[in-house]
Design a protein around this motif. Sequence first.
Motif, PDB file in Angstrom:
ATOM      1  N   MET A  42       0.868  -1.175   0.000  1.00  0.00           N
ATOM      2  CA  MET A  42       0.000   0.000   0.000  1.00  0.00           C
ATOM      3  C   MET A  42       0.907   1.226   0.000  1.00  0.00           C
ATOM      4  N   THR A  43       0.717   2.090  -0.988  1.00  0.00           N
ATOM      5  CA  THR A  43       1.568   3.279  -1.119  1.00  0.00           C
ATOM      6  C   THR A  43       0.689   4.513  -1.307  1.00  0.00           C
ATOM      7  N   LEU A  44       1.346   5.648  -1.426  1.00  0.00           N
ATOM      8  CA  LEU A  44       0.637   6.886  -1.737  1.00  0.00           C
ATOM      9  C   LEU A  44       0.669   7.194  -3.234  1.00  0.00           C
ATOM     10  N   GLN A  45       1.082   6.225  -4.050  1.00  0.00           N
ATOM     11  CA  GLN A  45       1.113   6.405  -5.502  1.00  0.00           C
ATOM     12  C   GLN A  45      -0.246   6.845  -6.031  1.00  0.00           C
ATOM     13  N   THR A  46      -1.292   6.156  -5.611  1.00  0.00           N
ATOM     14  CA  THR A  46      -2.607   6.470  -6.163  1.00  0.00           C
ATOM     15  C   THR A  46      -3.046   7.880  -5.784  1.00  0.00           C
ATOM     16  N   LEU A  47      -2.716   8.320  -4.590  1.00  0.00           N
ATOM     17  CA  LEU A  47      -3.021   9.702  -4.202  1.00  0.00           C
ATOM     18  C   LEU A  47      -2.292  10.670  -5.125  1.00  0.00           C
ATOM     19  N   ALA A 121     -14.981  11.896 -10.270  1.00  0.00           N
ATOM     20  CA  ALA A 121     -13.928  11.380 -11.157  1.00  0.00           C
ATOM     21  C   ALA A 121     -12.847  10.649 -10.374  1.00  0.00           C
ATOM     22  N   ALA A 122     -12.490  11.166  -9.213  1.00  0.00           N
ATOM     23  CA  ALA A 122     -11.464  10.517  -8.392  1.00  0.00           C
ATOM     24  C   ALA A 122     -11.934   9.140  -7.925  1.00  0.00           C
ATOM     25  N   PHE A 123     -13.200   9.032  -7.528  1.00  0.00           N
ATOM     26  CA  PHE A 123     -13.734   7.725  -7.109  1.00  0.00           C
ATOM     27  C   PHE A 123     -13.786   6.751  -8.288  1.00  0.00           C
ATOM     28  N   VAL A 124     -14.256   7.224  -9.433  1.00  0.00           N
ATOM     29  CA  VAL A 124     -14.320   6.360 -10.617  1.00  0.00           C
ATOM     30  C   VAL A 124     -12.914   5.919 -11.021  1.00  0.00           C
ATOM     31  N   PHE A 166      -7.285  -2.583   0.387  1.00  0.00           N
ATOM     32  CA  PHE A 166      -6.960  -1.265  -0.157  1.00  0.00           C
ATOM     33  C   PHE A 166      -8.172  -0.370  -0.416  1.00  0.00           C
ATOM     34  N   LEU A 167      -9.361  -0.913  -0.362  1.00  0.00           N
ATOM     35  CA  LEU A 167     -10.559  -0.167  -0.764  1.00  0.00           C
ATOM     36  C   LEU A 167     -10.789   1.085   0.074  1.00  0.00           C
ATOM     37  N   LEU A 168     -10.746   0.958   1.373  1.00  0.00           N
ATOM     38  CA  LEU A 168     -10.975   2.117   2.239  1.00  0.00           C
ATOM     39  C   LEU A 168      -9.893   3.172   2.022  1.00  0.00           C
ATOM     40  N   GLY A 169      -8.647   2.754   1.956  1.00  0.00           N
ATOM     41  CA  GLY A 169      -7.548   3.692   1.722  1.00  0.00           C
ATOM     42  C   GLY A 169      -7.687   4.417   0.392  1.00  0.00           C
ATOM     43  N   ASP A 170      -8.111   3.695  -0.643  1.00  0.00           N
ATOM     44  CA  ASP A 170      -8.287   4.336  -1.949  1.00  0.00           C
ATOM     45  C   ASP A 170      -9.436   5.339  -1.919  1.00  0.00           C
ATOM     46  N   ALA A 171     -10.486   5.036  -1.170  1.00  0.00           N
ATOM     47  CA  ALA A 171     -11.594   5.993  -1.046  1.00  0.00           C
ATOM     48  C   ALA A 171     -11.125   7.258  -0.334  1.00  0.00           C
TER      49      ALA A 171
END
Length: 190
Positions: A42-47, A121-124, A166-171
């Motif tokens: 789990m990283t901050l890449q997606t953020l 858009a961020a959620f999608v 990862f779902l909660l973190g991505d949200a």
Amino acid sequence: MTLTQAAFGADTFTKKTLLVLGGSLFIALAAQVSVPFFPVPMTLQTLAILIVGLSFGARLGAVTVLAYLAEGAAGLPVFANMGAGLPYMMGPTAGFLLGFVAMAYVAGLAAGRGMVAMLVAAFVAAALIYLPGLAWPLGVAQATGVEAGWAGLSFDKVLGAFATPFLLGDAVKAVLAALAVAGGMKFFAK
């Protein structure tokens, strides 16, 4: 108008080039903030990718992620835990790495369109990376000749290892990215 246009003025080739280099560096640094999970950290890449997409726009955001992937493929240690090279890119995160391009593009479609549009858009975009991310260990990896303990797992095991943690973190990252970029837009609107 995107956040980068509001901050730096009209787009020029030089500005775009510097944004791509700076954005890819931002993503690489965020990738090093890592919580060890197996088989995918789990990283901050997606953020960072969401922020890049929402700030740069769809095309420049996607180009920035492509530059990031090219840097990693060339051997620069830009991936999580200083990972680099084509063998790393064929590992368990391969589907997510490819999905990052679409993530930046989809997020970028809402660049400069207001808080609600950016949040949607961020959620999608955050959800979208799970399509290639899960397809890779479910069978695409084996079909391309990758033999590893994580390749070809059952759907339940893939969900448990590659998605559920990862779902909660991505949200949360989707909300943070939209808030950060919307805040930046407000700041530069003044």
